[in-house]
Design a protein around this motif. Sequence first.
Motif, PDB file in Angstrom:
ATOM      1  N   SER A  96       0.782  -1.048   0.062  1.00  0.00           N
ATOM      2  CA  SER A  96      -0.097  -0.094   0.037  1.00  0.00           C
ATOM      3  C   SER A  96       0.974   1.246   0.030  1.00  0.00           C
ATOM      4  O   SER A  96       0.600   2.148  -0.883  1.00  0.00           O
ATOM      5  N   ARG A  97       2.002   1.181   0.840  1.00  0.00           N
ATOM      6  CA  ARG A  97       2.727   2.367   1.089  1.00  0.00           C
ATOM      7  C   ARG A  97       3.752   2.484  -0.309  1.00  0.00           C
ATOM      8  O   ARG A  97       3.783   3.730  -1.023  1.00  0.00           O
ATOM      9  N   CYS A 144       2.701   1.770  -3.295  1.00  0.00           N
ATOM     10  CA  CYS A 144       1.661   2.388  -4.271  1.00  0.00           C
ATOM     11  C   CYS A 144       1.605   3.952  -4.035  1.00  0.00           C
ATOM     12  O   CYS A 144       1.895   4.725  -4.995  1.00  0.00           O
ATOM     13  N   LEU A 145       1.621   4.454  -2.924  1.00  0.00           N
ATOM     14  CA  LEU A 145       1.737   5.910  -2.518  1.00  0.00           C
ATOM     15  C   LEU A 145       3.099   6.492  -2.780  1.00  0.00           C
ATOM     16  O   LEU A 145       2.948   7.653  -3.470  1.00  0.00           O
ATOM     17  N   ASP A 171       3.022   7.071  -6.786  1.00  0.00           N
ATOM     18  CA  ASP A 171       2.142   8.101  -7.062  1.00  0.00           C
ATOM     19  C   ASP A 171       2.809   9.413  -6.832  1.00  0.00           C
ATOM     20  O   ASP A 171       2.703  10.273  -7.757  1.00  0.00           O
ATOM     21  N   ARG A 222      -3.825   8.046 -14.236  1.00  0.00           N
ATOM     22  CA  ARG A 222      -3.106   7.263 -12.852  1.00  0.00           C
ATOM     23  C   ARG A 222      -3.474   5.845 -13.188  1.00  0.00           C
ATOM     24  O   ARG A 222      -3.683   4.860 -12.260  1.00  0.00           O
ATOM     25  N   PRO A 273      -5.859  12.626  -1.582  1.00  0.00           N
ATOM     26  CA  PRO A 273      -4.585  11.956  -1.491  1.00  0.00           C
ATOM     27  C   PRO A 273      -3.554  12.847  -0.684  1.00  0.00           C
ATOM     28  O   PRO A 273      -3.873  13.970  -0.737  1.00  0.00           O
ATOM     29  N   ASN A 276      -8.122   6.789   0.072  1.00  0.00           N
ATOM     30  CA  ASN A 276      -7.519   7.207  -1.382  1.00  0.00           C
ATOM     31  C   ASN A 276      -7.917   6.148  -2.360  1.00  0.00           C
ATOM     32  O   ASN A 276      -7.326   5.074  -2.636  1.00  0.00           O
ATOM     33  N   ASN A 325      -5.318   5.019  -5.085  1.00  0.00           N
ATOM     34  CA  ASN A 325      -4.378   4.185  -4.347  1.00  0.00           C
ATOM     35  C   ASN A 325      -4.719   2.789  -4.085  1.00  0.00           C
ATOM     36  O   ASN A 325      -4.470   1.813  -4.500  1.00  0.00           O
ATOM     37  N   GLU A 326      -6.270   2.702  -3.876  1.00  0.00           N
ATOM     38  CA  GLU A 326      -6.918   1.350  -3.804  1.00  0.00           C
ATOM     39  C   GLU A 326      -6.631   0.683  -4.848  1.00  0.00           C
ATOM     40  O   GLU A 326      -6.711  -0.513  -4.976  1.00  0.00           O
ATOM     41  N   ARG A 372      -4.779   0.954  -7.480  1.00  0.00           N
ATOM     42  CA  ARG A 372      -3.208   0.699  -7.617  1.00  0.00           C
ATOM     43  C   ARG A 372      -2.942  -0.562  -6.828  1.00  0.00           C
ATOM     44  O   ARG A 372      -2.442  -1.468  -7.380  1.00  0.00           O
ATOM     45  N   ILE A 373      -3.368  -0.639  -5.471  1.00  0.00           N
ATOM     46  CA  ILE A 373      -3.171  -1.749  -4.712  1.00  0.00           C
ATOM     47  C   ILE A 373      -4.089  -3.137  -5.191  1.00  0.00           C
ATOM     48  O   ILE A 373      -3.372  -4.129  -5.272  1.00  0.00           O
TER      49      ILE A 373
END
Lengths: 224, 224
Positions: free
Chosen positions: A18-19, A21-22, A25, A113, B184, B200, B203-204, B206-207
């Motif tokens: 999860s981090r 991915c942040l 971004d 994104r 975000p 987010n 991000n979700e 992306r996860i």
Amino acid sequence: MILDTLETTKNIPAPAISRLCLIYDTCVDLEAQGVAEISSQDLAKRLGTAAHNVRKDISFLGEIGTTGAGYATFLLKDHIGKSLNINRVRKACVVGLGRLGSAVLEYPILAGRGIEIVAGFDSSTNRIETLVAKTPLYPAHEITDIVKRKEIEIGIIAVPAESAQTTADALIAGGILGILSFAPGAIDAGSSGVAVRTINLVNELRIVSALMGTNAAAGSDQQK
Amino acid sequence: MILDTLETTKNIPAPAISRLCLIYDTCVDLEAQGVAEISSQDLAKRLGTAAHNVRKDISFLGEIGTTGAGYATFLLKDHIGKSLNINRVRKACVVGLGRLGSAVLEYPILAGRGIEIVAGFDSSTNRIETLVAKTPLYPAHEITDIVKRKEIEIGIIAVPAESAQTTADALIAGGILGILSFAPGAIDAGSSGVAVRTINLVNELRIVSALMGTNAAAGSDQQK
DNA sequence: TAGATTGTTAATCGATTAACAATC
DNA sequence: TAGATTGTTAATCGATTAACAATC
């Protein structure tokens, strides 16, 4: 040393993914702003974590930074992107075009994104005919078919709780690879191997209430 | 033995709090359906966890079930509600009335789930005048004032990333107790003690992509 | 009574934090 | 060189799982 990409994802803790991915971004943004380098400390501040954590997370993917210098924005982005396979655009669809669903359907940021929404579904034919959207819309009974035909990889579920599992089943039957559900309640992906994540809006608000405690909360408790 | 309510919340792991909120919600539904009793196993299935976990989580609040029998739906709900202080309606507001914000503003389920939305804010006066909503709408510069006057406890942030922190500051200045942010980036609550949580969306997704792996995901990995 | 089920302790598993050597 | 910063190991901290006694 860079580990075998196919294997890596499995051994990385979910919170770390999860981090990461942040961080990915963040790098996208930094690149757009022309920032070529960033330190673990800087990244940590942006994410609301500790520098330790950032370095550790990144090192799950193998070495990438230059010891002594910071991380090269582009290389870091590229490396995370390749390792987690998030460096390409995935086709997605939204099922359930109520207020929330249609908001997601036309969520402006998604395009840049890594998410391209190529279809929307709703069980109400009336709603499909009324809604004005750039994305093609279809009746819900065509989910399996369209997912298969358009090779959609991610399904976003925004239907009422009662129809969430049925929706998931239809998506899975069409060969979907991942699901993000806004419906409360667990989605059962059976043995399909489909990745499922849930965003439960009501529950998030409940959690905030609980963290507020009786009145005077004891320190912000931002989840990571 | 029932521990002092004021103290309990602090010692409960965050993931446990999240699950307890889900259990609370489930009890609300069960009660509505006239189900008077439920076992840890049954609850586990609904949440997508193990029975162990459910019992352990519940026991963080002190004894409540009857050893050998299941849990009494009403008592369980009541107990969790009192312990976590989620058994009352909290006033909330939404800041940022774009697609997502206005969807949340009129999210139909919230009313019966402990959240009463009493105000909406947007920086565009034009949008405020155009939008048709049951909830009173105000320009963004009145946030601090209205939060104070209406004694709003929870702020929901649905503004663009750039204005998220400013918005949070205004809410905090008004005496808000909790924040749920869709923007975000980390929200800095300073030393205010305000509880902050972030959703987010990008991000979700992306996860989900990352969990899908290269192609064949290895078993569903639903977060708890 | 017998089967079912809770509450709790102990053991395992996992993630974060701290510290430091290696390096720019 | 000196200060800054990464990568990694070890230590701590925390959460989940397993197991079982107590009880209906």
